[in-house]
Design an enzyme around this catalytic site. Structure first.
Site, PDB file in Angstrom:
ATOM      1  N   VAL A  61       0.812  -1.222   0.000  1.00 23.12           N
ATOM      2  CA  VAL A  61       0.000   0.000   0.000  1.00 23.12           C
ATOM      3  C   VAL A  61       0.843   1.269   0.000  1.00 23.12           C
ATOM      4  CG1 VAL A  61      -1.981  -1.067   1.125  1.00 23.12           C
ATOM      5  CG2 VAL A  61      -0.210  -0.006   2.521  1.00 23.12           C
ATOM      6  N   TYR A  62       2.139   1.157   0.184  1.00 23.01           N
ATOM      7  CA  TYR A  62       2.981   2.353   0.171  1.00 23.01           C
ATOM      8  C   TYR A  62       3.072   2.879  -1.269  1.00 23.01           C
ATOM      9  CZ  TYR A  62       4.652   1.037   4.877  1.00 23.01           C
ATOM     10  OH  TYR A  62       4.743   0.712   6.212  1.00 23.01           O
ATOM     11  N   SER A  63       2.474   4.034  -1.477  1.00 28.00           N
ATOM     12  CA  SER A  63       2.458   4.666  -2.800  1.00 28.00           C
ATOM     13  C   SER A  63       1.945   3.721  -3.874  1.00 28.00           C
ATOM     14  CB  SER A  63       3.852   5.197  -3.166  1.00 28.00           C
ATOM     15  OG  SER A  63       4.222   6.269  -2.331  1.00 28.00           O
TER      16      SER A  63
END
Length: 359
Positions: A61-63
């Site tokens: 989900v990071y970026s």
């Protein structure tokens, strides 16, 4: 760099790891954190490796997956020199198969992560949250399959409640599945809730803590001061509502104590805050993040020295908060304490374990 066992597993990790949440820079939260591209990331990885930091943590989900992609490019050609940790389970889309930790979701998440990272294995794969809709036996059986395939080496969780983690560990023991080696948790001088239940659980069950946001969601950087407005350049303007809350009065009491110790040790406030965490029971590694080389080099200065017992006690006292129920009787009342001695003293929050212990 000091290297520690990750919980009761055979995996050794550096006392400091690198959190790659600043890589990629997409979306309202991660865009505010940073927008490090592959070239910049490679330079940061160079600095980390020179300092002995070999663990790099990211998540799908990071970026929107860009963090994994940038990290994969940054470690290309030196995969065997690093440990890669990533996470899955939080929503990556709107469809029913885009969140959770079902068998199909986990298998797809690992395959996607391997592709984005450009690697054939994940050293530590963690569940980013507890999925109450999927039986823990299904989750554990799937992770067992992934470990047996060689695509995942070790497993862990993040942001679990005590009962959720204990239920999972009990099921793993009952069925002979791999136990979780790590719990990635929020823990800082302005956020010590981890100590009441999850720390004793980790010590008892051999689960090592991987600490995220050791600077209290960017509040312990040294830029915030009592009686002064929030700096214009602070990312808290955009991200404060997404992170752990803290009361202003408590925050500034902690900052005042950190400032005092920082002057005595000739260190920065972030270095002191991270060094305090490295003394705490069950802590295997503390994740540091950085948007640029200057921040990274400053944060690596948190190791190689130690707070005195008296300085640590002052920080303990300034950061201590009353225990919530059902923990406050064990903290306040002698009868409860004799029945079940707490890990921390009632007033200072001082650990009764050796400072060098990570379990």
């Amino acid at each position: 760099m000091e290297y520690r066992q990750l919980g009761a597993s055979g995996l050794k990790v550096p006392a400091l790891g690198f959190g790659a949440g600043t890589f990629g820079g997409r979306g309202p939260v991660f865009g505010a954190w940073g927008s490090t591209d592959a070239q910049e990331a490679r330079r940061l990885v160079d600095i980390c490796l020179d300092a002995g930091i070999t663990l790099f943590d990211t998540a799908d989900v990071y970026s929107a997956g860009a963090s994994e992609e940038v990290l994969g490019q940054a470690v290309k050609g030196r995969r065997d020199q690093v440990l890669i940790s990533t996470k899955a389970g939080l929503p990556t889309g709107d469809g029913p198969g885009a969140y959770g930790t079902s068998r199909s979701r986990l298998i797809a998440a690992v395959e996607d992560a391997l592709r984005r990272l450009g690697t054939d294995r994940i050293d530590l794969f963690q569940l980013h949250g507890f999925d109450a809709a999927t039986p823990v036996e299904e989750v554990l059986a799937t992770l067992d399959q992934l470990v047996r395939s060689g695509k995942v080496r070790y497993t862990g969780v993040s942001n679990f409640a005590g009962w959720q983690l204990m239920k999972s560990l009990s099921a793993a023991d009952r069925h002979g599945f791999p136990r979780y080696a790590a719990h990635q948790v929020y823990y800082s001088l302005v956020g010590r809730d981890y100590e009441w239940e999850l720390m004793p659980l980790g010590r008892d069950q051999g689960v090592g803590a991987i600490v995220w946001s050791p600077l209290g969601w960017g509040r312990l950087t040294g830029k915030l001061r009592r009686g002064r407005p929030l700096p214009a350049a602070s990312r808290l303007h955009a991200t404060a509502d997404y992170g752990p809350p803290v009361e202003d009065a408590h925050l500034y009491d902690v900052i005042d104590a950190l400032d005092e110790v920082a002057r005595e040790t000739d260190r920065t406030i972030p270095q002191v805050a991270i060094n305090w965490l490295l003394r705490r029971p069950t802590v295997s590694t503390v994740l540091i993040g950085a948007r640029d080389e200057r921040q990274l080099r400053q944060n690596t200065g948190a190791v190689g020295w130690q707070l005195t017992a008296e300085q640590a006690a002052r920080l303990d006292a300034a950061s201590h908060r009353p225990a919530p129920y059902p923990y406050f009787p064990y903290e306040r009342q002698e009868g409860f304490a004799l029945l079940n001695p707490p890990m921390n003293s009632a007033k200072a929050g001082r650990s009764t374990l050796p400072a060098t212990s990570n379990l």
